[in-house]
Write a protein that holds these residues in place. Structure first.
Motif, PDB file in Angstrom:
ATOM      1  N   GLY A 280      -0.042   2.726 -10.211  1.00  0.00           N
ATOM      2  CA  GLY A 280       0.274   2.325  -8.846  1.00  0.00           C
ATOM      3  C   GLY A 280       1.535   1.474  -8.780  1.00  0.00           C
ATOM      4  O   GLY A 280       2.401   1.670  -7.914  1.00  0.00           O
ATOM      5  N   LEU A 281       1.671   0.543  -9.714  1.00  0.00           N
ATOM      6  CA  LEU A 281       2.861  -0.304  -9.745  1.00  0.00           C
ATOM      7  C   LEU A 281       4.118   0.493 -10.079  1.00  0.00           C
ATOM      8  O   LEU A 281       5.195   0.245  -9.527  1.00  0.00           O
ATOM      9  CB  LEU A 281       2.676  -1.420 -10.771  1.00  0.00           C
ATOM     10  N   SER A 282       3.993   1.458 -10.986  1.00  0.00           N
ATOM     11  CA  SER A 282       5.167   2.209 -11.439  1.00  0.00           C
ATOM     12  C   SER A 282       5.771   3.071 -10.345  1.00  0.00           C
ATOM     13  O   SER A 282       6.948   3.446 -10.425  1.00  0.00           O
ATOM     14  CB  SER A 282       4.797   3.087 -12.645  1.00  0.00           C
ATOM     15  N   LEU A 283       4.995   3.401  -9.316  1.00  0.00           N
ATOM     16  CA  LEU A 283       5.486   4.268  -8.254  1.00  0.00           C
ATOM     17  C   LEU A 283       6.337   3.519  -7.240  1.00  0.00           C
ATOM     18  O   LEU A 283       6.966   4.148  -6.374  1.00  0.00           O
ATOM     19  CB  LEU A 283       4.310   4.962  -7.551  1.00  0.00           C
ATOM     20  N   GLY A 284       6.353   2.195  -7.325  1.00  0.00           N
ATOM     21  CA  GLY A 284       7.190   1.435  -6.408  1.00  0.00           C
ATOM     22  C   GLY A 284       6.731   1.573  -4.971  1.00  0.00           C
ATOM     23  O   GLY A 284       5.539   1.658  -4.690  1.00  0.00           O
ATOM     24  N   THR A 285       7.689   1.638  -4.055  1.00  0.00           N
ATOM     25  CA  THR A 285       7.352   1.719  -2.634  1.00  0.00           C
ATOM     26  C   THR A 285       7.656   3.113  -2.095  1.00  0.00           C
ATOM     27  O   THR A 285       8.692   3.707  -2.400  1.00  0.00           O
ATOM     28  CB  THR A 285       8.145   0.685  -1.824  1.00  0.00           C
ATOM     29  N   HIS A 286       6.736   3.621  -1.308  1.00  0.00           N
ATOM     30  CA  HIS A 286       6.905   4.887  -0.592  1.00  0.00           C
ATOM     31  C   HIS A 286       6.048   4.799   0.661  1.00  0.00           C
ATOM     32  O   HIS A 286       4.898   4.332   0.596  1.00  0.00           O
ATOM     33  CB  HIS A 286       6.462   6.072  -1.458  1.00  0.00           C
ATOM     34  N   PRO A 287       6.559   5.231   1.814  1.00  0.00           N
ATOM     35  CA  PRO A 287       5.802   5.044   3.062  1.00  0.00           C
ATOM     36  C   PRO A 287       4.459   5.758   3.111  1.00  0.00           C
ATOM     37  O   PRO A 287       3.586   5.372   3.893  1.00  0.00           O
ATOM     38  CB  PRO A 287       6.750   5.582   4.142  1.00  0.00           C
ATOM     39  N   ALA A 288       4.269   6.795   2.289  1.00  0.00           N
ATOM     40  CA  ALA A 288       3.002   7.531   2.304  1.00  0.00           C
ATOM     41  C   ALA A 288       2.165   7.281   1.052  1.00  0.00           C
ATOM     42  O   ALA A 288       1.286   8.073   0.726  1.00  0.00           O
ATOM     43  CB  ALA A 288       3.260   9.023   2.483  1.00  0.00           C
ATOM     44  N   ILE A 289       2.428   6.174   0.349  1.00  0.00           N
ATOM     45  CA  ILE A 289       1.620   5.770  -0.801  1.00  0.00           C
ATOM     46  C   ILE A 289       1.204   4.324  -0.591  1.00  0.00           C
ATOM     47  O   ILE A 289       2.031   3.479  -0.207  1.00  0.00           O
ATOM     48  CB  ILE A 289       2.414   5.915  -2.116  1.00  0.00           C
ATOM     49  N   VAL A 290      -0.069   4.032  -0.813  1.00  0.00           N
ATOM     50  CA  VAL A 290      -0.566   2.666  -0.654  1.00  0.00           C
ATOM     51  C   VAL A 290       0.193   1.735  -1.596  1.00  0.00           C
ATOM     52  O   VAL A 290       0.293   1.998  -2.799  1.00  0.00           O
ATOM     53  CB  VAL A 290      -2.079   2.605  -0.941  1.00  0.00           C
ATOM     54  N   ALA A 291       0.751   0.668  -1.042  1.00  0.00           N
ATOM     55  CA  ALA A 291       1.551  -0.266  -1.829  1.00  0.00           C
ATOM     56  C   ALA A 291       0.658  -1.093  -2.746  1.00  0.00           C
ATOM     57  O   ALA A 291      -0.333  -1.685  -2.306  1.00  0.00           O
ATOM     58  CB  ALA A 291       2.337  -1.189  -0.903  1.00  0.00           C
ATOM     59  N   ALA A 292       1.000  -1.120  -4.027  1.00  0.00           N
ATOM     60  CA  ALA A 292       0.254  -1.899  -5.012  1.00  0.00           C
ATOM     61  C   ALA A 292       0.939  -3.243  -5.207  1.00  0.00           C
ATOM     62  O   ALA A 292       2.165  -3.323  -5.270  1.00  0.00           O
ATOM     63  CB  ALA A 292       0.179  -1.147  -6.334  1.00  0.00           C
ATOM     64  N   TYR A 293       0.131  -4.297  -5.295  1.00  0.00           N
ATOM     65  CA  TYR A 293       0.645  -5.628  -5.578  1.00  0.00           C
ATOM     66  C   TYR A 293       0.371  -5.951  -7.045  1.00  0.00           C
ATOM     67  O   TYR A 293      -0.634  -5.538  -7.596  1.00  0.00           O
ATOM     68  CB  TYR A 293      -0.003  -6.667  -4.664  1.00  0.00           C
ATOM     69  N   GLY A 294       1.252  -6.692  -7.665  1.00  0.00           N
ATOM     70  CA  GLY A 294       1.163  -6.912  -9.106  1.00  0.00           C
ATOM     71  C   GLY A 294       0.184  -7.991  -9.511  1.00  0.00           C
ATOM     72  O   GLY A 294       0.521  -8.847 -10.326  1.00  0.00           O
ATOM     73  N   ILE A 295      -1.001  -7.952  -8.937  1.00  0.00           N
ATOM     74  CA  ILE A 295      -2.026  -8.948  -9.249  1.00  0.00           C
ATOM     75  C   ILE A 295      -3.270  -8.240  -9.756  1.00  0.00           C
ATOM     76  O   ILE A 295      -3.953  -7.541  -9.001  1.00  0.00           O
ATOM     77  CB  ILE A 295      -2.380  -9.810  -8.017  1.00  0.00           C
ATOM     78  N   GLY A 296      -3.556  -8.389 -11.037  1.00  0.00           N
ATOM     79  CA  GLY A 296      -4.776  -7.859 -11.635  1.00  0.00           C
ATOM     80  C   GLY A 296      -5.705  -9.008 -12.010  1.00  0.00           C
ATOM     81  O   GLY A 296      -5.249 -10.051 -12.486  1.00  0.00           O
ATOM     82  N   ILE A 297      -6.989  -8.816 -11.775  1.00  0.00           N
ATOM     83  CA  ILE A 297      -7.971  -9.890 -11.974  1.00  0.00           C
ATOM     84  C   ILE A 297      -9.074  -9.401 -12.895  1.00  0.00           C
ATOM     85  O   ILE A 297      -9.635  -8.308 -12.694  1.00  0.00           O
ATOM     86  CB  ILE A 297      -8.583 -10.330 -10.629  1.00  0.00           C
ATOM     87  N   GLU A 298      -9.401 -10.211 -13.892  1.00  0.00           N
ATOM     88  CA  GLU A 298     -10.573  -9.950 -14.737  1.00  0.00           C
ATOM     89  C   GLU A 298     -11.620 -11.020 -14.460  1.00  0.00           C
ATOM     90  O   GLU A 298     -11.387 -12.217 -14.660  1.00  0.00           O
ATOM     91  CB  GLU A 298     -10.217  -9.956 -16.216  1.00  0.00           C
ATOM     92  N   SER A 299     -12.790 -10.578 -13.976  1.00  0.00           N
ATOM     93  CA  SER A 299     -13.930 -11.465 -13.743  1.00  0.00           C
ATOM     94  C   SER A 299     -14.982 -11.194 -14.803  1.00  0.00           C
ATOM     95  O   SER A 299     -14.820 -10.302 -15.647  1.00  0.00           O
ATOM     96  CB  SER A 299     -14.495 -11.247 -12.337  1.00  0.00           C
ATOM     97  N   ALA A 300     -16.070 -11.916 -14.733  1.00  0.00           N
ATOM     98  CA  ALA A 300     -17.108 -11.763 -15.748  1.00  0.00           C
ATOM     99  C   ALA A 300     -17.653 -10.348 -15.782  1.00  0.00           C
ATOM    100  O   ALA A 300     -17.935  -9.807 -16.862  1.00  0.00           O
ATOM    101  CB  ALA A 300     -18.234 -12.766 -15.490  1.00  0.00           C
ATOM    102  N   ASN A 301     -17.785  -9.707 -14.612  1.00  0.00           N
ATOM    103  CA  ASN A 301     -18.437  -8.398 -14.546  1.00  0.00           C
ATOM    104  C   ASN A 301     -17.552  -7.285 -14.011  1.00  0.00           C
ATOM    105  O   ASN A 301     -18.024  -6.154 -13.865  1.00  0.00           O
ATOM    106  CB  ASN A 301     -19.695  -8.497 -13.665  1.00  0.00           C
ATOM    107  N   SER A 302     -16.297  -7.571 -13.703  1.00  0.00           N
ATOM    108  CA  SER A 302     -15.474  -6.531 -13.078  1.00  0.00           C
ATOM    109  C   SER A 302     -13.997  -6.765 -13.344  1.00  0.00           C
ATOM    110  O   SER A 302     -13.570  -7.854 -13.735  1.00  0.00           O
ATOM    111  CB  SER A 302     -15.720  -6.507 -11.558  1.00  0.00           C
TER     112      SER A 302
END
Length: 362
Positions: free
Chosen positions: A110-132
């Motif tokens: 998602g991040l590698s695709l950058g910005t495109h008006p017909a693709i959901v924009a990905a933000y560079g925040i990944g989260i690791e929690s205890a279960n997910s």
């Protein structure tokens, strides 16, 4: 990813090795090199992202507002940042069914695709929690496209053309990055407004670099291209090409126009609707259309014949949509009724009368 079976019943392998034209599986050297460069770039991005994951419980940073979507392998929530109040979409994948590598892969595609008006924009925040594992994207609030398709009717023609044009553009963008999307279906198209003026492609868990080897191990679905259903040209599998996405786009456009799938499976021996389509396509006679197609216009016939060519190297690219925008894709109501009368009182006539009901899109 040698020997890895993905969730959609496809066995994956590493990109095909260079060994002459036959060894390239129909890819040019340039196409193969682009796919390999993409795969290497994703590996580098995944290694970096693994080091920068935010390790915390989601609730400490974000307030859940409501669910936006639920799938077999995770869910999407509308959340707000607890301090700033910013609305965001959070995709959450449980560790019980998702490996760190799978999570990082989808996140980084998602991040590698950058910005495109017909693709959901990905933000560079990944989260690791205890279960997910979770990552953040822009919120799209009107659900997915499947909820807008009226069974046995489809969408209004202007909405079909708007959706088709935007999705073709999104797929072109993905292909230009050396990737094949591989999971085009209404459930993966998010709608930005009630009239379907704007749509966005989402969910890149099945996206792979061009040339990745794939072998179908489960039953095919309507969107599965026939080359994946046939015995593979290589024991390891088929080197994937953007033609897989062109096929899926053709099936999706048919669904949007009619509210039906054109067939259950693209297998002649298993599906008479698919057999009828191939016979009709080979005849080159649009007027002899099978029953499921008689509400469509000649322009739609030509468009879909190109996208649904059973031979992947002859199949038109997704960009071919552009040449048909503004032309009628459905017959006028009176024309469709007259054709149905010619075919018989039930609209089937002798052709296809004993084949059962055409499967609705949902």
């Amino acid at each position: 990813m040698p020997g890895k079976q993905s969730e959609d019943g496809v066995m994956e392998g590493a990109a095909v090795e260079d060994g002459g034209d036959e060894g390239l599986g129909g890819l040019t050297v340039e196409e193969l090199e682009q796919g390999q460069e993409t795969a290497l770039a994703l590996e580098d991005m995944m290694a970096l992202s693994a080091q920068t994951l935010v390790r915390t419980e989601v609730g400490q940073l974000y307030q859940e507002v409501r669910p936006l979507g639920q799938g077999r392998f995770g869910r999407v929530l509308l959340v707000t940042h607890r301090q700033k109040g910013t609305p965001l979409a959070l995709k959450q994948l449980p560790k019980t069914s998702t490996s760190l590598r799978s999570f990082l892969y989808e996140f980084c595609v998602g991040l590698s695709l950058g910005t495109h008006p017909a693709i959901v924009a990905a933000y560079g925040i990944g989260i690791e929690s205890a279960n997910s594992y979770s990552f953040l994207t822009e919120p799209v609030l009107h659900g997915d496209l499947i909820t807008f398709i009226q069974p046995k009717v489809g969408l209004p023609q202007p909405a079909v053309q708007r959706c088709a044009a935007q999705l073709a553009s999104a797929l072109e963008h993905i292909h230009s990055h050396g990737l094949v999307y591989r999971d085009l279906k209404p459930e993966n198209v998010l709608v930005c407004d009630p009239d379907c003026h704007r749509v966005k492609l989402t969910d890149f868990g099945h996206t792979r670099p061009r040339g990745t080897l794939l072998r179908l191990t489960g039953p095919p679905i309507p969107y599965t291209a026939p080359e994946l259903c046939a015995p593979p040209p290589f024991p390891e599998g088929l080197p994937i090409q953007p033609a897989l996405d062109a096929w899926a786009l053709g099936v999706l456009v048919f669904c949007l126009l009619t509210g039906y799938f054109p067939w259950d499976q693209p297998l002649v021996e298993a599906d008479p609707f698919f057999e009828d389509f191939l016979i009709w396509q080979a005849s080159g006679q649009p007027q002899d259309r099978p029953q499921p197609w008689y509400g469509l216009s000649p322009a739609a016939d030509t468009l879909l014949w190109g996208l649904l060519d059973p031979h992947p190297r002859k199949r038109n690219p997704v960009s071919s949509i552009k040449g048909y925008l503004g032309q009628p894709w459905k017959q006028r109501e009176g024309e469709a009724e007259e054709l149905a009368k010619d075919l018989g009182e039930d609209g089937l006539g002798d052709h296809g009368a004993a084949k059962g009901e055409q499967p609705a899109c949902r």
